[in-house]
Each structure stands twice: as C-alpha cells, then as structure tokens.
Design a protein around this motif. Structure first.
Motif, short mmCIF file in Angstrom:
data_model
loop_
_atom_site.label_atom_id
_atom_site.label_comp_id
_atom_site.label_asym_id
_atom_site.label_seq_id
_atom_site.Cartn_x
_atom_site.Cartn_y
_atom_site.Cartn_z
N THR A 122 6.58 14.86 -2.60
CA THR A 122 6.38 14.43 -3.99
C THR A 122 5.87 12.99 -4.04
OG1 THR A 122 8.10 15.89 -4.86
CG2 THR A 122 7.53 13.97 -6.19
N LEU A 123 6.56 12.11 -3.32
CA LEU A 123 6.21 10.69 -3.37
C LEU A 123 4.87 10.40 -2.71
CD1 LEU A 123 9.73 9.17 -2.62
CD2 LEU A 123 8.57 9.31 -4.82
N LEU A 124 4.57 11.11 -1.62
CA LEU A 124 3.28 10.90 -0.95
C LEU A 124 2.12 11.35 -1.83
CD1 LEU A 124 4.12 11.99 2.72
CD2 LEU A 124 3.63 9.67 1.91
N LEU A 125 2.30 12.49 -2.50
CA LEU A 125 1.24 12.98 -3.38
C LEU A 125 1.07 12.05 -4.59
CD1 LEU A 125 -0.83 15.21 -3.71
CD2 LEU A 125 0.86 16.56 -4.95
N TYR A 126 2.18 11.55 -5.11
CA TYR A 126 2.10 10.60 -6.22
C TYR A 126 1.36 9.33 -5.78
CZ TYR A 126 3.53 6.99 -9.52
OH TYR A 126 3.54 5.95 -10.42
N ARG A 127 1.65 8.88 -4.56
CA ARG A 127 0.96 7.69 -4.03
C ARG A 127 -0.55 7.93 -3.97
NH1 ARG A 127 1.25 6.87 2.23
NH2 ARG A 127 -0.18 8.62 1.92
N ASP A 128 -0.93 9.14 -3.49
CA ASP A 128 -2.37 9.47 -3.42
C ASP A 128 -2.99 9.47 -4.81
OD1 ASP A 128 -2.03 9.75 -0.72
OD2 ASP A 128 -1.92 11.94 -0.76
N MET A 129 -2.25 9.95 -5.77
CA MET A 129 -2.76 10.01 -7.14
C MET A 129 -2.97 8.61 -7.71
SD MET A 129 -0.95 11.76 -10.42
CE MET A 129 -1.84 12.05 -11.94
N VAL A 130 -2.00 7.72 -7.48
CA VAL A 130 -2.10 6.35 -7.98
C VAL A 130 -3.29 5.64 -7.34
CG1 VAL A 130 -0.96 4.10 -8.02
CG2 VAL A 130 0.34 6.17 -8.55
N ARG A 131 -3.51 5.92 -6.05
CA ARG A 131 -4.61 5.27 -5.34
C ARG A 131 -5.97 5.82 -5.74
NH1 ARG A 131 -2.18 4.96 0.87
NH2 ARG A 131 -0.65 3.29 0.46
#
Length: 526
Positions: free
Chosen positions: A97-106
């Motif tokens: 969840t957190l890794l995908l959210y990080r990719d989204m923010v970037r």
C-alpha cells in the motif's frame, strides 16, 4: 474470444467488455479478453482497465494479476490507484500500500483523491513518522478540510501511540464538521490508550450516537476493567431498544463483563437477548458464552453451549479447559484437552491451552501430569514458557512440597520472577512451614514492590510463624511509622442484575443497618 460469445461489432467497446465480464468467472476468460483488447488497440483505455482490475480483485481474488494489468498501463488514473491501494489494505499488505502510494505521489500525472488517504493512513499504524509524512502530503494536496480525511488522521495518530494523543485531540477539536465516525474514533482511541475517563466524558457530549459509538465506550470500559460501568452503558443502550439494537460486538463485550463480575443472572438474560433479536451466534460469540457460563460457575450450561458449537476453534477449546480448571474440575479439563487433541488434528494447542492444563493439574494436585504437560509444551511443541506458565508450575510444585525442584525452575527462568511466581512459592512454604524459604520469598516480593503494604504484613506473619517475635515487632513498628494499613477484604454478590460490594468493617453501604442486623441474626443461629 469463444465463438459462443460473438458480439455486435457496432456496439460500443465499453459495453461489449462489460457484457463479457458479467459472463466470466475464470482467469483464462480474462486473459482472452486482454488479448482481444491488445490486438484491437484498446488495452490502454482507463475505464476498461479499471473494470479488469476490479474483476481480478473482486471476482477472482487475484491481486497479483490485477497488479500485472495495472503495471502494463502507461499512465494509471486515480481510480486505478485507489482500486489497487484498497485491495492491498484489505489484505493487510501495508508495505505494498505504502509503496504504491509513494509511486503515485512521485508521479506528476496522477493526483490523489480524498478516498485514498483513509487506506494509506490505515497502513501507517504504529509508525508515527509515516503518519506525519502522509499528513504533510494531505495538507499540500489541499485535502486537509475533508471530513473523511480528518477522521482518518485522528484515528491514525491515536493508533500511533500515546505521544500523538495530543495531536489527535487537536485535530479533532479543529474539525468544522464532526460526524459520528470522528467522535467514535476519538473515543476508541482514548479507551485504547487507557484514558477511559476522557473516553466516557467525550461519549457523554456526543450530539448523536449509533451502535458502533455505544460499542466503543462499552468495549473501552470492559478492556480497562470497568465492568460495572460497561454494564451500566449497555443497560442505557438497550433501554432505547427502538433506536439502538445491540450487535455481536456489544454482547461479546457485556458477556466478558458478566464473566469477570460473576453476574450469571444478567449473562443468562443476554443469552436470551441474542436469540430474541436474531443475532447469529458466530464462533466468536459462542466462545464468549462458554467463557461467561464457565467463569460464573455454571459449568453444565457452559458444556452444553460448547457441545452445540459445531465449528470449534482453539479459543473454544481453551475457554472450556480454563473454566473447568478454574473450578477445580481437573480430570474433566484434562479429558477435554485429550478430546481436542483427537479432534481431527485440526487444532493445535497454544500457550493459553497449557496455562489451563497446568492450572488444572495445580488444583487437582496432579504433579506428574503437570510435569508431563510442561515438558510437552517446551520440548514437543517448542514453546518458550511465559511468566504465567512458570507461575503455574511453581504453584503446582509448592503445593506438593517440592521446593528444591521449584527453586531449580526459578533459577532456570529466562526472565526475572514476578510477584505471582514468588507468591506461589510463598503459599506452598506456609503450608509446609518452610519458613526459611517463606522469608526469602517475601523479601523478594518486597524488592519487586516495596510500596505494597501487604508484603510487610506477610513478613511479620512469617516471623510470627517461627516465633521470632523480635522481628515481628520491628516489622510492625516500621509499618506503623509508614502509616500502612491492611487492605480490607472485599466480596460481592449479584442481586436483581445489580452487583453489591462488601468490604471488611465497611459501613458506607446504603443498607448498612439492614446488613448488620442480618449478621446478628446469622451469628445468633451459629
């Protein structure tokens, strides 16, 4: 695509895809559909990709293949990110969840929506820095004023631990629109952190309530040992029968309170309430019933509920074993354990099981069997004994007068002995008049908790037992100088679903005069 599923070529592609998906139920069907989309150049259509991802997650329960489809997209939109993040969170895959959210923010192409943050924050539990980082993103993205986001932030800070309680309350107080969810989150957070007074105070101020909000304060009282208060709130809730109907969570919490208070009469009423209100008795609820009846001493009904439970899990077996052990039914408790071991091999004992078994052996004086089960736990099941197991085995050996073996067990412990361990040894010493060890045990108790006046009284009693009156005088003088008084004994009974407490030499009870008159009558007959 199969020939039986021929589609009208003039029909819009979106409708054709949805029509095929409604008739599909296998990964191979999805792969055929993907091939069709790739060959026709439609595989990058966001709406269609979203439907394929949702089909994978909901119909096929295949998150890995959903991610495969997601990864093939050149620029996933916010709905696709939300679908994947929601799926990971539901599976407690917080890292993904957190890794995908990080990719989204970037990603410069996709902006988060307010519906993503509750799932992301749920994955930040026990990680204060993670919550603060997401909080910063929320403020920068302009979603800080959304009610759903604010409530999730309050809940996330509360779950991060006590230091963030002030931040959570500050956010709660700043909310312009507090709904029932935000109130309940704050109440649950206070209760979880042991601040039940603040939880109750906040609950009393709620402008509107629902069943989860009632459950939050009832569960909070139960978890913090305020069983009488939990029952009081439950009675308030059911008195508003047409507005609030108790559910499984409610009755499980109240059954736990009844079990701890020994309120069998109310427990039986709740059992009837369950059936009158058609609350489906899940294994969770049946376990609570077994535990309540067992702890209240109604072993026959506890066994009946236990026998009627078709899908017995480990908690069910443990509840029955521990209740039997608690009431001295040692042989029956062991028989239930043996029955569990022959239950198709599907249930494996855990640390709680062995606490019940060792307690059963202690109450029955079954030293050899106690040794056998302690060995079974440590050697066969490779379980590391906890302090509770050591307390049980020391109690067992102490009651049997096996003090040398008991001291060897204490020496071999991988953690420091606590008050229960030394107290168990002390009880055995007093029975067998091993005053040398008794003095040693009491001194250890005083080292652990020097502020407990009861231990000083115990030490004086030990010296008195061996006739060392000089030491008795010194201890009592020291206790007097410290202003120590013995904690009065307490007992309670249940009358008309109300718990009545009585303390030794207590005259504060509202019906003290009647009580003492009855005592005079009883003494007169003795």
């Amino acid at each position: 695509m199969a020939s039986g599923n021929q589609q009208n070529p003039n029909k819009p592609i979106n409708e054709r895809i949805l029509s095929v998906l409604q008739k599909s139920n296998h990964l191979n069907h999805l792969k055929q559909l993907q091939s069709f989309l790739i060959t026709t150049g439609n595989s990058q259509i966001q709406f269609i990709a979203f439907k394929l991802v949702r089909f994978c997650i909901i119909t096929l329960s295949n998150i890995d293949y959903a991610r495969h489809i997601f990864n093939d997209l050149r620029s996933p939109n916010v709905y696709l990110y939300t679908a994947m993040i929601t799926a990971y969170t539901s599976q407690s895959d917080h890292k993904s969840t957190l890794l995908l959210y990080r990719d989204m923010v970037r990603s410069a192409r996709t902006r988060p929506s307010e519906f993503i943050y509750p799932h992301v924050l749920k994955s930040c539990f026990d990680k204060t820095n993670g919550v603060k980082c997401v909080h910063d993103h929320i403020v920068k993205s302009g979603f800080g004023g959304y009610s759903i986001v604010q409530t999730s932030l309050v809940d996330a800070y509360l779950k991060s631990g006590s230091p963030d309680l002030v931040v959570a309350r500050s956010l709660f107080d700043e909310m312009t629109e507090r709904n029932v969810f935000s109130w309940t989150a704050m109440i649950s957070g206070y209760a979880r952190l042991g601040q039940i007074g603040n939880a109750i105070s906040l609950f009393e101020k709620m402008p509107e309530r629902d069943v989860p909000s009632w459950n939050s304060v009832i569960a909070g009282c139960t978890q913090n040992g305020l069983f009488t208060e939990a029952i009081s709130f439950f009675k308030q809730m059911v008195s508003l029968d047409y507005e609030y109907r108790a559910n499984q969570i409610t009755v499980v919490c109240i059954l736990s309170a009844c079990a701890n208070l020994g309120m069998l009469q109310l427990g039986r009423w709740i059992h009837g309430y369950i059936y009158r209100n058609c609350i489906i008795p899940s294994p969770f609820l049946l376990n609570a019933l077994v535990d309540m009846y067992g702890k209240c001493g109604s072993l026959r009904i506890a066994r009946r509920v236990f026998d009627q439970t078709s899908a017995k899990n480990l908690t069910t077996w443990n509840s029955m074993i521990n209740c039997l052990a608690l009431h001295g039914q040692s042989e029956t408790a062991i028989a239930v354990f043996e029955e569990m071991m022959n239950y198709g091999g599907s249930v494996r004992p855990d640390e709680v099981t062995f606490i019940g078994l060792l307690n059963a052996c202690t109450h029955g004086g079954l030293v050899e069997q106690g040794r056998k089960y302690f060995k079974l736990m440590t050697e066969d099941y490779k379980m590391e004994p906890q302090i509770q197991h050591y307390g049980c085995i020391i109690d067992l050996l102490g009651r049997a007068g096996q003090f040398e073996e008991a001291m060897e067990v204490i020496k071999e412990m991988r953690m420091a002995p606590d008050e229960v361990v030394w107290g168990s040894l002390l009880n055995g010493c007093k029975v067998y008049r091993r005053m040398d060890l008794a003095e040693f045990a009491v001194k250890k108790l005083i080292e652990i908790n020097p502020d407990n006046p009861g231990y000083g009284v115990m030490l004086a009693n030990v010296y008195g037992g061996v006739g060392n009156w000089d030491q008795v005088g010194k201890v009592r003088k020291k206790l007097k100088e410290m202003g120590v008084t013995k904690t009065p004994g307490c007992s309670w009974i249940e009358i008309d679903s109300q718990v009545q407490q009585f303390y030794s030499a207590d005259k504060t009870h509202p019906r003290t005069e009647e009580i003492y008159k009855m005592l005079e009558v009883i003494v007169g007959f003795s």
